[in-house]
Design an enzyme around this catalytic site. Structure first.
Site, PDB file in Angstrom:
ATOM      1  N   GLU A 133       0.839  -1.197   0.000  1.00 22.26           N
ATOM      2  CA  GLU A 133       0.000   0.000   0.000  1.00 22.26           C
ATOM      3  C   GLU A 133       0.876   1.251   0.000  1.00 22.26           C
ATOM      4  OE1 GLU A 133      -4.178   1.310   2.063  1.00 22.26           O
ATOM      5  OE2 GLU A 133      -2.692   0.387   3.341  1.00 22.26           O
ATOM      6  N   ALA A 270       1.017  -2.416  10.615  1.00 22.64           N
ATOM      7  CA  ALA A 270       0.540  -3.708  10.117  1.00 22.64           C
ATOM      8  C   ALA A 270      -0.177  -3.466   8.799  1.00 22.64           C
ATOM      9  CB  ALA A 270      -0.396  -4.367  11.131  1.00 22.64           C
ATOM     10  N   MET A 271      -0.297  -4.523   7.994  1.00 22.85           N
ATOM     11  CA  MET A 271      -0.887  -4.404   6.664  1.00 22.85           C
ATOM     12  C   MET A 271      -1.905  -5.509   6.435  1.00 22.85           C
ATOM     13  SD  MET A 271      -1.169  -2.708   3.967  1.00 22.85           S
ATOM     14  CE  MET A 271      -2.234  -3.107   2.589  1.00 22.85           C
ATOM     15  N   GLU A 272      -3.072  -5.113   5.899  1.00 19.26           N
ATOM     16  CA  GLU A 272      -4.246  -5.971   5.808  1.00 19.26           C
ATOM     17  C   GLU A 272      -4.260  -6.890   4.596  1.00 19.26           C
ATOM     18  OE1 GLU A 272      -5.612  -1.897   4.027  1.00 19.26           O
ATOM     19  OE2 GLU A 272      -4.329  -2.571   5.664  1.00 19.26           O
ATOM     20  N   HIS A 303      -8.689  -4.473  13.675  1.00 17.71           N
ATOM     21  CA  HIS A 303      -8.644  -3.470  12.595  1.00 17.71           C
ATOM     22  C   HIS A 303      -8.230  -4.117  11.283  1.00 17.71           C
ATOM     23  CE1 HIS A 303      -7.588   0.601  10.858  1.00 17.71           C
ATOM     24  NE2 HIS A 303      -6.814  -0.187  10.131  1.00 17.71           N
ATOM     25  N   GLU A 304      -7.128  -4.843  11.311  1.00 14.29           N
ATOM     26  CA  GLU A 304      -6.656  -5.474  10.072  1.00 14.29           C
ATOM     27  C   GLU A 304      -7.645  -6.534   9.587  1.00 14.29           C
ATOM     28  OE1 GLU A 304      -4.306  -3.966   8.704  1.00 14.29           O
ATOM     29  OE2 GLU A 304      -3.634  -2.839  10.451  1.00 14.29           O
ATOM     30  N   HIS A 307     -10.558  -5.182   7.604  1.00 15.48           N
ATOM     31  CA  HIS A 307     -10.198  -4.876   6.215  1.00 15.48           C
ATOM     32  C   HIS A 307     -10.472  -6.049   5.274  1.00 15.48           C
ATOM     33  CE1 HIS A 307      -8.475  -0.917   6.232  1.00 15.48           C
ATOM     34  NE2 HIS A 307      -7.589  -1.189   7.161  1.00 15.48           N
TER      35      HIS A 307
END
Length: 831
Positions: A133, A270-272, A303-304, A307
């Site tokens: 992202e 962190a990344m979803e 949260h992740e 997504h």
């Protein structure tokens, strides 16, 4: 065939280009071969990307590829590498159905720009992670790198034999392809945007467990496996709870059996990635987690996970609706935590810990509408901020309150059902909610999403026509509509405050009557925006404010404590309340029997008020006040660790030595706090530093040791720390990294560190916006907290300089505004 130019430049994709390309191209699939063997001992990532797509015959377009493109074939014919420029492969005379093959190498794998290779200092093992992202997939493989060109992706990865490879799906096969390599094949993903696919590699420690209908996986580097093993039961339980809650609430289960979470070194945030969330492993505490650690872990995990539906399953068409991804995930995280996990106070914690950051940015020069204008992807990076995440989260909660929980849930279910695996714009979501609720939300959308700034809601008890809420908009225009509550309290016989009534109202214009508001009486209190249902500055009447400042701890419920604390912190930020009075309220609250979910946040706020807002000549006394309360809190079950860690950060008084040193035997992070504070106070002991480094099980203990040296009141120590943090930028994202700022920028060393502030601006102004998660961490986490009018003037100029990339400008503006408010509160600058 001509050679590709040696210098690789890149252009940021514009919205107009994306719209033109989306109208022209329909991507059928990606088949991507990746060779990671060059990363075991070197820096080279290789990829061959085969893109199958359709378009209008005879047309032209481009595919994104930032790296050394070595070969391009279109429909079986070679493409001259002169067509590769500015990170794009230009294509002409396309057929109706096309197959494009692009071979590329990438050696920029050491700065977290899409791909990051890191060597664990503890054991020399190599790990590689990817995070794409917003437009970093183009650095790993050639692609149409925009969110609305979704397609299935199939990855085949050649990797060192000792490595485990993780991607969005479970591998379909793993083959021994040589003495030192294995080939991992992954089946097609669902149609995904390029920014949520992932390939990670390394000799990971893996934990797998079946929970309900899902196969859950946890991964980390070998040197952290004892900590992941410790936290695995909690992580797996939260994952099971979240998947069940979201699947039922959103009307469709997660789209596959496998759900992995990979903790990697040197990643900020962190990344979803769909089915394979990638975390920075700084989120794994290196000592027994505190209640705040556990709450933060749950918040990020949920949260992740949210997504997977909002962002991955249904994706915004363009980055101007980024807020839909991030605000919704943040909102859903608190929703799920409160409804489906043990973290039932999630909304109260949000009101104290996170929401104030949204209020602060919305009051400064970096304020913008939640739904912003994003002419290109570079501008999108500037919108990863508190307006998008935190104000957006609060505004979505206000929307759910406005339409009602039942209609809100029904609207979401209809939205996901209609748009699964597609792309949407805001009107699609709003339309689903309008249909479910029967309300016209067009006015709400414009008022809440397109206007910057925060309304103020004040209670007026003096008007002849009775009590009313007076709402003012920051731009002088028509106020937004708000649905909120005012809770009235009267003195109780036991000295506390008892609830008399809760009055709920939907405001209309600048003045809305409060029919039935009771008289709270002498010593009573009307708490405006009780339950924190809307995003607005709340101001009560003078008598209630006096009670709030003197008796906030007497309020009966956790959410009341949270709203009271948030109100007081906002009064400090706006200059309506001084640091001393603010500290009075925070310490009174902490002395009460508060819910553990609030204690750590309030301790942190008290420490910040004492050390950053307070005039320099009062810092010592303010810190001593915080120390006394923290020492008392340490006697309460469950609060000892956070209380003593706060005590160690605000005081080097020898009277606390025995208490702290005894506790530090079993609490290494406490030991580091003790050493940092003592170093700054001239009590540094090099032997203690060596001893603690040796007994710390954290593989990055050396970073914590550097933070101790950064606190020393010596120019050589500051120079060395600045070089590592800002110039070399080679410190891993860890607990030690996040503590560098407080160790370096100390008020009692203001003359010593002031010259470094100008040098800091030199470096951050030159950042290119790549490696978003880590670079934004540097700007937000290390902005100077000392300075003067000249520094403010220079930083403000950089924050509006078009030569500085948008994401850096935005964060410079945020930091500058905060520093200005510190200086005003310290009496060093006119308000």
């Amino acid at each position: 065939m001509s050679a590709q130019p040696e210098t690789i430049t890149e252009r940021s994709l514009t919205r107009a280009e994306a719209e033109e390309r989306a109208a022209l191209v329909d991507v059928q699939r990606y088949d991507v071969d990746i060779d990671m063997t060059g990363l075991l001992e070197g820096s080279t990532w290789r990829s061959v990307s085969t893109i199958t797509f359709t378009c209008e015959p005879g047309s032209s377009t481009f595919v994104d590829a930032v790296g050394e493109v070595t070969d391009v074939t279109l429909n079986g014919l070679s493409v001259d590498l002169e067509q590769v420029r500015e990170g794009r492969v230009h294509l002409t005379d396309l057929a109706g159905h096309n197959e494009l093959v692009v071979a590329m190498t990438q050696d920029d794998t050491g700065r977290a720009a899409g791909i990051h290779r890191t060597v664990d200092a503890a054991d020399g093992l190599v790990y590689v992670w990817t995070s794409f992202e917003a437009d970093d997939a183009r650095r790993a493989f050639a692609c149409f790198d925009q969110p609305d060109l979704k397609a299935p992706h199939a990855f085949t990865v050649l990797a060192p034999a000792a490595w485990t490879i993780t991607s969005n799906r479970a591998p379909s096969s793993i083959e021994e392809t040589g003495a030192t390599t294995r080939t991992w094949r992954f089946p097609d993903t669902p149609p995904l945007s390029t920014y949520v696919v992932v390939v990670n590699g390394g000799p990971f420690h893996e934990i797998r467990e079946r929970r309900g209908p899902h196969d859950l996986g946890l991964f980390c580097r070998q040197s952290l496996k004892e900590f992941l093993e410790r936290d695995a039961p909690q992580l797996l339980t939260l994952t099971e709870q979240g998947l069940a809650f979201f699947g039922e609430t959103f009307g469709q289960p997660f789209g596959q059996e496998r759900y992995d979470q990979v903790f990697v070194p040197d990643m900020g945030g962190a990344m979803e990635n769909w089915g394979c969330v990638t975390w920075g492993d700084m989120m794994i505490p290196r000592s027994t987690p505190t209640p705040a650690d556990e709450a933060e872990l749950a918040s990020v995990l949920l949260h992740e996970m949210a997504h997977m539906w909002f962002g991955d399953l249904v994706t915004m068409r363009w980055w101007d609706d980024l807020w839909l991804n991030e605000a919704f995930a943040s909102f859903a995280s608190a929703w799920a935590a409160a409804e489906a996990t043990e973290h039932t106070d999630a909304w109260a914690a949000f009101a104290v810990d996170s929401e104030p950051i949204g209020y602060r940015q919305d009051a400064g020069p970096a304020s913008h509408g939640i739904r912003g204008d994003v002419p290109d992807v570079g501008q999108a990076m500037a919108n990863f901020d508190a307006i998008t995440y935190l104000k957006g989260q609060a505004v979505l909660r206000q929307l759910s309150v406005l339409v009602g929980d039942e209609a809100f849930t029904a609207g979401l279910q209809a939205y996901f059902a209609e748009h699964a695996w597609g792309n949407t714009v805001l009107a699609d979501l709003v339309g689903a909610l309008e249909e479910a609720s029967g309300r016209d939300l067009s006015g709400w959308t414009g008022a809440w999403l397109d206007r910057a700034g925060t309304d103020t809601i004040a209670l007026d008890l003096a008007a002849e026509d009775g009590p009313a809420l007076v709402v003012t908009a920051p731009d002088g225009g028509e106020p937004r509509p708000h649905r909120l509550s005012v809770r009235s309290f009267a003195p109780a016989p036991d000295g506390g405050l008892r609830v008399v009534a809760t009055t709920t109202v939907e405001t209309d214009g600048t003045r809305t009557g409060l029919t039935g508001l009771p008289d709270a009486g002498e010593g009573g209190l009307h708490l405006v925006n009780a339950d924190d249902l809307t995003f607005a500055r709340s101001r009560t009447d003078a008598a209630s404010l006096s009670t709030l400042l003197g008796s906030a701890a007497a309020l009966p419920a956790t959410i009341d404590h949270a709203v009271a604390a948030g109100t007081v912190l906002d009064l400090l930020f706006t200059g309506e309340l001084g640091p001393d009075r603010t500290l009075d309220v925070l310490l009174d609250l902490l002395a009460a029997d508060l819910a553990p979910s609030l204690v750590e946040a309030l301790l942190d706020h008290a420490r910040v008020v004492a050390t950053l807002w307070t005039p320099a000549d009062g810092v010592g006394a303010a810190g001593a006040r915080v120390a006394e309360v923290a020492a008392a809190l340490a006697e309460r079950p469950g609060l000892r660790t956070p209380a003593l860690r706060t005590l160690a950060m605000v005081s080097a008084d020898p009277r606390w030595d025995v208490l702290l040193e005894d506790a530090a035997v079993d609490d290494v992070p406490l030991g580091w706090r003790i050493l940092r504070t003592r170093a700054a106070a001239g009590r540094h002991d090099a032997d203690d530093l060596v001893s603690l480094t040796e007994r710390d099980p954290d593989p990055e203990a050396w970073v914590s040791a550097l933070a101790v040296e950064a606190a020393l009141p010596e120019v050589e120590a500051k120079e060395a720390a600045f070089q590592r943090m800002v110039v070399d930028r080679d410190l891993p994202r860890s607990a030690g990294y996040s503590l560098f700022s407080g160790a370096f920028w100390r008020l009692d060393q203001a003359d010593l560190v002031r010259p470094f502030a100008d040098r800091y601006l030199d470096h951050v102004a030159a950042l290119d916006g790549g490696a978003m998660l880590n670079v934004l961490g540097l700007i937000r986490g290390f902005f100077p907290s000392v300075g003067d009018a000249a520094l403010l003037e220079r930083a403000s100029a950089l924050a509006t300089d078009p030569a500085v990339v948008p994401a850096v400008r935005t964060n410079l503006a945020i930091g500058t505004d905060q520093l200005r408010r510190y200086l005003v509160a310290r009496g060093l600058l006119e308000g």
